[in-house]
Design an enzyme around this catalytic site. Structure first.
Site, PDB file in Angstrom:
ATOM      1  N   THR A 223       0.888  -1.154   0.000  1.00  0.00           N
ATOM      2  CA  THR A 223       0.000   0.000   0.000  1.00  0.00           C
ATOM      3  C   THR A 223       0.924   1.200   0.000  1.00  0.00           C
ATOM      4  OG1 THR A 223      -1.487  -1.201   1.459  1.00  0.00           O
ATOM      5  CG2 THR A 223      -1.811   1.157   1.359  1.00  0.00           C
TER       6      THR A 223
ATOM      7  N   ARG B  45     -13.077  -7.711  -2.430  1.00  0.00           N
ATOM      8  CA  ARG B  45     -12.342  -7.704  -1.153  1.00  0.00           C
ATOM      9  C   ARG B  45     -11.781  -6.305  -0.863  1.00  0.00           C
ATOM     10  NH1 ARG B  45      -6.949  -6.166   0.282  1.00  0.00           N
ATOM     11  NH2 ARG B  45      -6.474  -7.209   2.238  1.00  0.00           N
TER      12      ARG B  45
ATOM     13  N   GLY C  75       0.323  -3.196   4.782  1.00  0.00           N
ATOM     14  CA  GLY C  75       0.595  -4.591   5.144  1.00  0.00           C
ATOM     15  C   GLY C  75      -0.645  -5.442   5.003  1.00  0.00           C
TER      16      GLY C  75
ATOM     17  N   GLY D 266      -3.963  -6.476   5.169  1.00  0.00           N
ATOM     18  CA  GLY D 266      -5.129  -5.649   5.464  1.00  0.00           C
ATOM     19  C   GLY D 266      -6.126  -6.285   6.410  1.00  0.00           C
TER      20      GLY D 266
HETATM   21  N1  GLY Z   1      -3.013  -3.016   3.215  1.00  0.00           N
HETATM   22  C1  GLY Z   1      -3.654  -3.103   1.975  1.00  0.00           C
HETATM   23  C2  GLY Z   1      -4.580  -4.214   1.818  1.00  0.00           C
HETATM   24  O1  GLY Z   1      -4.488  -5.209   2.523  1.00  0.00           O
HETATM   25  O2  GLY Z   1      -5.437  -4.132   0.970  1.00  0.00           O
END
Ligand code: GLY
Length: 293
Positions: free
Chosen positions: A156, A184, A208, A210
């Site tokens: 991210t 998702r 990381g 999510g």
């Molecule tokens: N941290 C981004 C995601 O898991 O979508």
């Protein structure tokens, strides 16, 4: 506003908690420094923390080396669904889009949502909002890169800023996880999980795994501990809860006094930061690299 803080600014940006392939070090470093420069230009001119976060994140969304905007991960159907969020510490207003398709700059759509009542729009609704507000339709083919067809990494991007008026902001943008289910979403668009900003406390942005970040509402944890622990220790304590739930991550934060901190337990976490007190830009690919130099 913090006493005596007028005219001080601070900015930290990251390009993702992720493994880094050989040969990717230089484009990551150059890209994160370009994002820092874009956000910093806003802050030095007296612009807002929100505008600085947007400028920094847009730069990262344009660079195919980062999993956001152009270069986003492909989901299980081979499509691109992106998430982005911005939070304004002045009034704790949030603008987030989740599983949005066919836009080049999800963070700018999120910014356009800030003045509205809704805080998160998803899927077709987010895309409709984007079209209604003049954001150009961009086909998946223009966002897809060879790297994301071949690789299965994820990350991210994010930014946290303090502007010269003492206002904080935090932002995120992501293409999500490679191969994830259609529809998702992770932590990135969720206030309290992937990001948070409050002028009385500071601001934070995570990257990381999510699902685990959201289950732990890590951003809210940092907001609860940052005044006592400081930004770095606060994030260190947050990310060390991730492995037992599955995954890893990294975070960036600025506390109420303008102190910058970051930490991660992912293999790499590319960051860059600068402030009015320490204007020389610093960029690192990991905490370990920062310790070495
Ligand atoms: N941290 C981004 C995601 O898991 O979508």
């Amino acid at each position: 506003m913090i006493a005596g803080s007028r005219r001080r600014w601070a900015l930290i940006v990251h390009g993702g908690a992720k493994p880094m392939e050989p040969g990717e070090e230089q484009p990551n470093r150059e890209g994160i420094l370009a994002a820092l420069a874009a956000g910093r230009a806003v802050l030095e001119k007296g612009g807002t923390a929100i505008d600085a976060c947007e400028a920094a994140i847009r730069t990262l969304e344009d660079l195919p080396i980062f999993n956001a905007g152009t270069g986003s991960a492909l989901n299980a159907a081979g499509g691109i669904e992106m998430c982005a969020g911005l939070m304004d510490g002045r009034d704790r207003q949030v603008g987030s889009v989740a599983a949005i398709r066919n836009v080049a700059h999800p963070v700018s759509v999120a910014k356009r949502l800030l003045p509205e009542k809704e805080i998160v729009l998803v899927g077709d609704g987010a895309a409709l909002f984007a079209r209604e507000h003049g954001f150009e339709y961009v086909p998946d083919a223009a966002l897809r890169t060879e790297k994301m067809v071949l690789e299965h990494e994820h990350d991210t991007v994010g930014a946290v800023a303090l502007d010269q008026s003492g206002n904080f902001a935090a932002g995120t943008s992501t293409g999500g996880l490679s191969g994830s289910r259609v529809g998702r979403i992770g932590d990135s668009p969720l206030p309290g999980s992937g990001l948070y900003a409050d002028n009385e406390v500071g601001a934070v942005s995570f990257s990381g795994d999510g699902e685990s970040i959201a289950r732990l509402v890590l951003a809210s944890q940092v907001m609860a501990t940052i005044a006592k622990d400081g930004p770095e220790e606060s994030i260190r304590k947050a990310v060390r809860q991730l492995p037992p739930l599955g995954g890893d991550g990294g975070g960036i934060a600025i506390d109420r006094r303008g102190n910058i901190g970051w930490h991660h337990n992912s293999p790499a976490f590319v960051v860059a930061f600068a402030s009015s007190d320490a204007p020389e830009p610093k960029a690192y690919l990991s905490k370990e690299e920062e310790r070495r130099v």
